[in-house]
Write a protein that holds these residues in place. Sequence first.
Motif, PDB file in Angstrom:
ATOM      1  N   ASP A  34       0.659  -1.155  -0.015  1.00 33.75           N
ATOM      2  CA  ASP A  34      -0.044   0.039  -0.017  1.00 33.75           C
ATOM      3  C   ASP A  34       0.987   1.449  -0.070  1.00 33.75           C
ATOM      4  N   PRO A  67       2.284 -13.055   1.107  1.00 31.25           N
ATOM      5  CA  PRO A  67       1.731 -12.957  -0.212  1.00 31.25           C
ATOM      6  C   PRO A  67       2.354 -13.809  -1.210  1.00 31.25           C
ATOM      7  N   VAL A  90       2.882  -9.095  -3.034  1.00 27.07           N
ATOM      8  CA  VAL A  90       1.188  -9.058  -3.527  1.00 27.07           C
ATOM      9  C   VAL A  90       0.578 -10.304  -3.562  1.00 27.07           C
ATOM     10  N   ASP A  91      -0.636 -10.586  -2.879  1.00 27.27           N
ATOM     11  CA  ASP A  91      -1.514 -11.591  -2.947  1.00 27.27           C
ATOM     12  C   ASP A  91      -2.137 -11.916  -4.143  1.00 27.27           C
ATOM     13  N   LYS A  94      -5.178  -9.856  -5.914  1.00 28.96           N
ATOM     14  CA  LYS A  94      -5.077  -8.450  -5.454  1.00 28.96           C
ATOM     15  C   LYS A  94      -4.142  -7.482  -6.478  1.00 28.96           C
ATOM     16  N   GLU A 122      -3.237  -1.277 -10.759  1.00 30.23           N
ATOM     17  CA  GLU A 122      -4.232  -0.313 -10.765  1.00 30.23           C
ATOM     18  C   GLU A 122      -3.867   1.179 -11.426  1.00 30.23           C
TER      19      GLU A 122
END
Length: 151
Positions: A34, A67, A90-91, A94, A122
Amino acid sequence: MTNEEITKIIKNEFKDALLRIEVEPDLTISVSSDKIFPICQFLHDDPGLNFIYVSDITAVDYPDRTPRFDVVYHLYSIDKNHRIRVKTGVDEGKGIPSVTAIWKGADWFEREIYDMFGIEFENHPDLRRILLPDDWEGHPLRKDYPLEARK
């Protein structure tokens, strides 16, 4: 500037986001996913660091770990002549923020990771397959991808 000095600058700004720091043999920081965008923005914009070149972004699959994936950024400061590797976990299923707003050269690296691993970025301006046909099923660099030839 030494790896220790670079680390100190980053720690002063993002102490809570740093999960791990390795200074030798190459400077590597692991960060929470994040915080990947603000950390990358800082590494790019800070005049003492000036990591203006993304030389590579890749991913690694660890299917038995959470992850599951690591996304790894290789950054270089041309005028300071120093390098850093930034990792984030990163999972599966996701997304992770795209860094194309920071480095335009990240575009194709992120598309390749999406194509080969299925990791979504994203806010990427054009996230679609880049190496394989649009109708290809699966992601060939995942460790659970079948090794048999496609029929």
